[in-house]
Design a protein around this motif. Structure first.
Motif, PDB file in Angstrom:
ATOM      1  N   PRO A  62      51.673  15.431 -59.339  1.00 44.43           N
ATOM      2  CA  PRO A  62      52.530  16.448 -59.961  1.00 44.43           C
ATOM      3  C   PRO A  62      53.650  15.881 -60.840  1.00 44.43           C
ATOM      4  O   PRO A  62      54.311  16.611 -61.555  1.00 44.43           O
ATOM      5  CB  PRO A  62      53.133  17.157 -58.748  1.00 44.43           C
ATOM      6  N   GLY A  63      53.881  14.543 -60.777  1.00 38.23           N
ATOM      7  CA  GLY A  63      55.002  13.980 -61.528  1.00 38.23           C
ATOM      8  C   GLY A  63      54.660  13.798 -63.002  1.00 38.23           C
ATOM      9  O   GLY A  63      53.488  13.684 -63.372  1.00 38.23           O
ATOM     10  N   ARG A  64      55.717  13.729 -63.818  1.00 42.46           N
ATOM     11  CA  ARG A  64      55.498  13.557 -65.256  1.00 42.46           C
ATOM     12  C   ARG A  64      56.739  12.888 -65.849  1.00 42.46           C
ATOM     13  O   ARG A  64      57.860  13.353 -65.615  1.00 42.46           O
ATOM     14  CB  ARG A  64      55.297  14.934 -65.897  1.00 42.46           C
ATOM     15  N   LEU A  65      56.504  11.776 -66.549  1.00 39.25           N
ATOM     16  CA  LEU A  65      57.603  11.147 -67.263  1.00 39.25           C
ATOM     17  C   LEU A  65      57.773  11.938 -68.561  1.00 39.25           C
ATOM     18  O   LEU A  65      56.985  11.797 -69.495  1.00 39.25           O
ATOM     19  CB  LEU A  65      57.247   9.688 -67.539  1.00 39.25           C
ATOM     20  N   ALA A  66      58.772  12.811 -68.596  1.00 39.07           N
ATOM     21  CA  ALA A  66      58.882  13.760 -69.701  1.00 39.07           C
ATOM     22  C   ALA A  66      59.462  13.118 -70.952  1.00 39.07           C
ATOM     23  O   ALA A  66      59.159  13.529 -72.073  1.00 39.07           O
ATOM     24  CB  ALA A  66      59.748  14.944 -69.264  1.00 39.07           C
ATOM     25  N   GLU A  67      60.330  12.119 -70.769  1.00 39.92           N
ATOM     26  CA  GLU A  67      60.994  11.510 -71.923  1.00 39.92           C
ATOM     27  C   GLU A  67      61.592  10.181 -71.493  1.00 39.92           C
ATOM     28  O   GLU A  67      61.807   9.947 -70.297  1.00 39.92           O
ATOM     29  CB  GLU A  67      62.138  12.452 -72.361  1.00 39.92           C
ATOM     30  N   GLY A  68      61.894   9.345 -72.472  1.00 34.15           N
ATOM     31  CA  GLY A  68      62.640   8.129 -72.156  1.00 34.15           C
ATOM     32  C   GLY A  68      61.823   6.862 -72.281  1.00 34.15           C
ATOM     33  O   GLY A  68      60.616   6.885 -72.507  1.00 34.15           O
ATOM     34  N   GLU A  69      62.542   5.761 -72.125  1.00 30.34           N
ATOM     35  CA  GLU A  69      61.944   4.443 -72.316  1.00 30.34           C
ATOM     36  C   GLU A  69      62.361   3.543 -71.159  1.00 30.34           C
ATOM     37  O   GLU A  69      63.500   3.615 -70.692  1.00 30.34           O
ATOM     38  CB  GLU A  69      62.522   3.882 -73.621  1.00 30.34           C
ATOM     39  N   ILE A  70      61.426   2.710 -70.686  1.00 28.96           N
ATOM     40  CA  ILE A  70      61.774   1.705 -69.675  1.00 28.96           C
ATOM     41  C   ILE A  70      61.337   0.364 -70.247  1.00 28.96           C
ATOM     42  O   ILE A  70      60.145   0.064 -70.307  1.00 28.96           O
ATOM     43  CB  ILE A  70      61.042   1.982 -68.332  1.00 28.96           C
ATOM     44  N   ARG A  71      62.285  -0.434 -70.709  1.00 29.83           N
ATOM     45  CA  ARG A  71      61.947  -1.741 -71.290  1.00 29.83           C
ATOM     46  C   ARG A  71      62.146  -2.815 -70.246  1.00 29.83           C
ATOM     47  O   ARG A  71      63.226  -2.944 -69.670  1.00 29.83           O
ATOM     48  CB  ARG A  71      62.830  -2.044 -72.506  1.00 29.83           C
ATOM     49  N   PHE A  72      61.074  -3.556 -69.993  1.00 33.01           N
ATOM     50  CA  PHE A  72      61.140  -4.667 -69.047  1.00 33.01           C
ATOM     51  C   PHE A  72      60.717  -5.914 -69.788  1.00 33.01           C
ATOM     52  O   PHE A  72      59.629  -5.930 -70.380  1.00 33.01           O
ATOM     53  CB  PHE A  72      60.208  -4.388 -67.856  1.00 33.01           C
ATOM     54  N   ASN A  73      61.623  -6.906 -69.817  1.00 39.82           N
ATOM     55  CA  ASN A  73      61.302  -8.136 -70.541  1.00 39.82           C
ATOM     56  C   ASN A  73      60.946  -7.852 -71.997  1.00 39.82           C
ATOM     57  O   ASN A  73      60.015  -8.440 -72.547  1.00 39.82           O
ATOM     58  CB  ASN A  73      60.109  -8.807 -69.860  1.00 39.82           C
ATOM     59  N   GLY A  74      61.610  -6.896 -72.600  1.00 37.51           N
ATOM     60  CA  GLY A  74      61.412  -6.587 -74.013  1.00 37.51           C
ATOM     61  C   GLY A  74      60.264  -5.651 -74.319  1.00 37.51           C
ATOM     62  O   GLY A  74      60.007  -5.328 -75.478  1.00 37.51           O
ATOM     63  N   GLN A  75      59.548  -5.191 -73.297  1.00 37.32           N
ATOM     64  CA  GLN A  75      58.352  -4.377 -73.540  1.00 37.32           C
ATOM     65  C   GLN A  75      58.534  -2.983 -72.915  1.00 37.32           C
ATOM     66  O   GLN A  75      59.009  -2.882 -71.773  1.00 37.32           O
ATOM     67  CB  GLN A  75      57.190  -5.088 -72.837  1.00 37.32           C
ATOM     68  N   ASP A  76      58.184  -1.940 -73.675  1.00 39.30           N
ATOM     69  CA  ASP A  76      58.295  -0.584 -73.126  1.00 39.30           C
ATOM     70  C   ASP A  76      57.122  -0.351 -72.159  1.00 39.30           C
ATOM     71  O   ASP A  76      55.980  -0.132 -72.580  1.00 39.30           O
ATOM     72  CB  ASP A  76      58.283   0.454 -74.263  1.00 39.30           C
ATOM     73  N   ILE A  77      57.419  -0.381 -70.864  1.00 41.88           N
ATOM     74  CA  ILE A  77      56.325  -0.345 -69.886  1.00 41.88           C
ATOM     75  C   ILE A  77      55.778   1.066 -69.679  1.00 41.88           C
ATOM     76  O   ILE A  77      54.759   1.238 -69.022  1.00 41.88           O
ATOM     77  CB  ILE A  77      56.721  -0.998 -68.536  1.00 41.88           C
ATOM     78  N   THR A  78      56.428   2.066 -70.263  1.00 38.85           N
ATOM     79  CA  THR A  78      55.877   3.427 -70.137  1.00 38.85           C
ATOM     80  C   THR A  78      54.609   3.562 -70.994  1.00 38.85           C
ATOM     81  O   THR A  78      53.857   4.497 -70.854  1.00 38.85           O
ATOM     82  CB  THR A  78      56.893   4.500 -70.579  1.00 38.85           C
ATOM     83  N   ARG A  79      54.411   2.586 -71.902  1.00 41.85           N
ATOM     84  CA  ARG A  79      53.242   2.658 -72.784  1.00 41.85           C
ATOM     85  C   ARG A  79      52.071   1.798 -72.306  1.00 41.85           C
ATOM     86  O   ARG A  79      51.029   1.728 -72.962  1.00 41.85           O
ATOM     87  CB  ARG A  79      53.628   2.221 -74.210  1.00 41.85           C
ATOM     88  N   LEU A  80      52.272   1.109 -71.202  1.00 37.87           N
ATOM     89  CA  LEU A  80      51.188   0.239 -70.721  1.00 37.87           C
ATOM     90  C   LEU A  80      50.055   1.058 -70.103  1.00 37.87           C
ATOM     91  O   LEU A  80      50.277   2.141 -69.558  1.00 37.87           O
ATOM     92  CB  LEU A  80      51.722  -0.730 -69.663  1.00 37.87           C
ATOM     93  N   SER A  81      48.842   0.505 -70.184  1.00 35.14           N
ATOM     94  CA  SER A  81      47.715   1.157 -69.512  1.00 35.14           C
ATOM     95  C   SER A  81      47.872   0.933 -68.007  1.00 35.14           C
ATOM     96  O   SER A  81      48.642   0.070 -67.578  1.00 35.14           O
ATOM     97  CB  SER A  81      46.400   0.533 -69.988  1.00 35.14           C
ATOM     98  N   LYS A  82      47.101   1.690 -67.218  1.00 38.27           N
ATOM     99  CA  LYS A  82      47.195   1.547 -65.758  1.00 38.27           C
ATOM    100  C   LYS A  82      46.914   0.114 -65.328  1.00 38.27           C
ATOM    101  O   LYS A  82      47.551  -0.432 -64.438  1.00 38.27           O
ATOM    102  CB  LYS A  82      46.196   2.497 -65.089  1.00 38.27           C
ATOM    103  N   LYS A  83      45.934  -0.504 -65.985  1.00 39.61           N
ATOM    104  CA  LYS A  83      45.527  -1.860 -65.633  1.00 39.61           C
ATOM    105  C   LYS A  83      46.653  -2.865 -65.945  1.00 39.61           C
ATOM    106  O   LYS A  83      46.976  -3.727 -65.127  1.00 39.61           O
ATOM    107  CB  LYS A  83      44.261  -2.215 -66.424  1.00 39.61           C
ATOM    108  N   GLU A  84      47.242  -2.704 -67.130  1.00 46.06           N
ATOM    109  CA  GLU A  84      48.333  -3.615 -67.529  1.00 46.06           C
ATOM    110  C   GLU A  84      49.527  -3.452 -66.593  1.00 46.06           C
ATOM    111  O   GLU A  84      50.174  -4.412 -66.189  1.00 46.06           O
ATOM    112  CB  GLU A  84      48.770  -3.314 -68.962  1.00 46.06           C
ATOM    113  N   LEU A  85      49.792  -2.186 -66.248  1.00 46.30           N
ATOM    114  CA  LEU A  85      50.917  -1.898 -65.373  1.00 46.30           C
ATOM    115  C   LEU A  85      50.706  -2.493 -63.985  1.00 46.30           C
ATOM    116  O   LEU A  85      51.617  -3.065 -63.386  1.00 46.30           O
ATOM    117  CB  LEU A  85      51.083  -0.375 -65.273  1.00 46.30           C
TER     118      LEU A  85
END
Ligand code: SF4
Length: 338
Positions: A62-85
């Motif tokens: 039921p959860g949803r990341l509606a907005e925003g950015e999470i940068r870890f080590n210079g990379q926006d991890i909200t855009r990673l695929s499930k495998k990369e994450l």
């Protein structure tokens, strides 16, 4: 220097039969290399949802990341695929959960639980991983690790189980560990040992830690900086020293006054924060703390407060610090007025 972790305007919602809960509503903060940042607030303020979002562990739906950015080590991890994450989570981030008994698998030997990540993410052979598991147990202060590595969780005390959970979180040499109420399930003396262990390991490894807690005593003990959350928002943040010596937000004052003190004028009585947090199905348009705030003004119910800056990275979202607000007495130290 770039922050290790930078969360910007994070919004997380959950769909329920009653509507959409806005659990996290525009949270921003950062964590630098080698520092401990505490996220503080009462139950339901969004601190654990924020942590789980960073780990990519929000169940969707039921959860949803509606907005925003999470940068870890210079990379926006909200855009990673499930495998990369999954890969990043296993090798660069670790998590210490609140209750070590539920965090550990009761049917698996400790050694196996410690070595899974090492075999999967680091490609170690079973023999190498077993050796490393013994080293890790030794590192977190478990005596007789050669024997202990082949035992089950029920053969360990609560404090020792939490040491094992910490060892698992550190197994793959992560850059960041998120500790969600790591000492809540432990008695006071064991709590102190676990906090000392975390500090010691941080000094040795230059690890960054996000500490989720409702306990200001724990914050004072281990955090370099703290982020105070209320109703899914950040209401104040700054160094631990600034927050304890010159807090700026009435909610932080309330937290300070509800802490037990063993000396001075406040030793007798705890002052609770009256009322309850707002309904996050339908959050208020103004300040979320207005209903419970002794200092609330007309504007507080009408407009969300603007963030004010007080130097040294200290900031608070409160209309009291607007030049048009009436004069008020600030708390300058824990629970005391100037
Ligand atoms: Fe209180 Fe108003 Fe400040 Fe909110 S903005 S904490 S209601 S004074």
């Amino acid at each position: 220097m770039e922050h290790l972790l930078e969360v910007t305007n994070l919004k997380v919602n959950f769909k329920t039969h009653g509507g959409e809960v806005k659990a996290v509503r525009g949270v921003s903060f950062y964590v630098d290399h080698g520092e401990t940042v505490a996220i503080v607030g009462e139950s339901g303020c969004g601190k654990s949802v924020t942590a789980l979002s960073i780990m990519g562990l929000i169940p969707s739906p039921p959860g949803r990341l509606a907005e925003g950015e999470i940068r870890f080590n210079g990379q926006d991890i909200t855009r990673l695929s499930k495998k990369e994450l999954l890969k990043m989570r296993g090798s660069e981030m670790g998590m210490i959960f609140q209750d070590p008994m539920t965090a550990l698998n009761p049917t698996m030997k400790i050694g196996r639980q410690l070595t899974e990540g090492l075999v999967y993410y680091h490609g170690l052979s079973k023999k190498e991983a077993h050796k490393k598991a013994i080293e890790l147990l030794n590192k977190v202060g478990i005596s007789d690790p050669q024997k202990r590595v082949d035992q089950y969780p029920h053969e360990f005390s609560g404090g020792m189980r939490q040491r094992v959970v910490i060892a698992i979180a550190l197994a793959c040499n992560p850059k960041l560990v998120i500790a969600d109420e790591p000492t809540t399930a432990l008695d006071v003396t064991v709590q102190a040992q676990i906090l000392d262990l975390m500090k010691e390991l941080q000094e040795q490894t230059k690890l960054s830690i996000i500490l989720i807690t409702h306990d200001l005593g724990v914050v004072a003990e281990v955090a370099h900086r703290a982020v105070v959350m209320y109703a899914g928002t950040v209401v104040e943040s700054g160094t631990t020293h600034d927050l304890f010596t010159k807090p700026k937000h009435p909610y932080t004052w309330g937290l300070m006054k509800s802490m037990p003190h063993l000396e001075g004028e406040h030793k007798k009585r705890l002052v609770p924060i009256e009322g309850t947090p707002p309904d996050l199905f339908n959050p208020p348009k103004g300040c979320p703390f207005a209903e419970r705030c002794d200092y609330a003004m007309e504007i507080c119910a009408e407009q969300a407060p603007v963030v004010r800056y007080f130097g040294n990275g200290h900031e608070a979202a409160c209309w009291l610090h607007d030049e048009r607000a009436p004069k008020f007495e600030e708390l300058t130290a824990v629970g005391r007025q100037a």
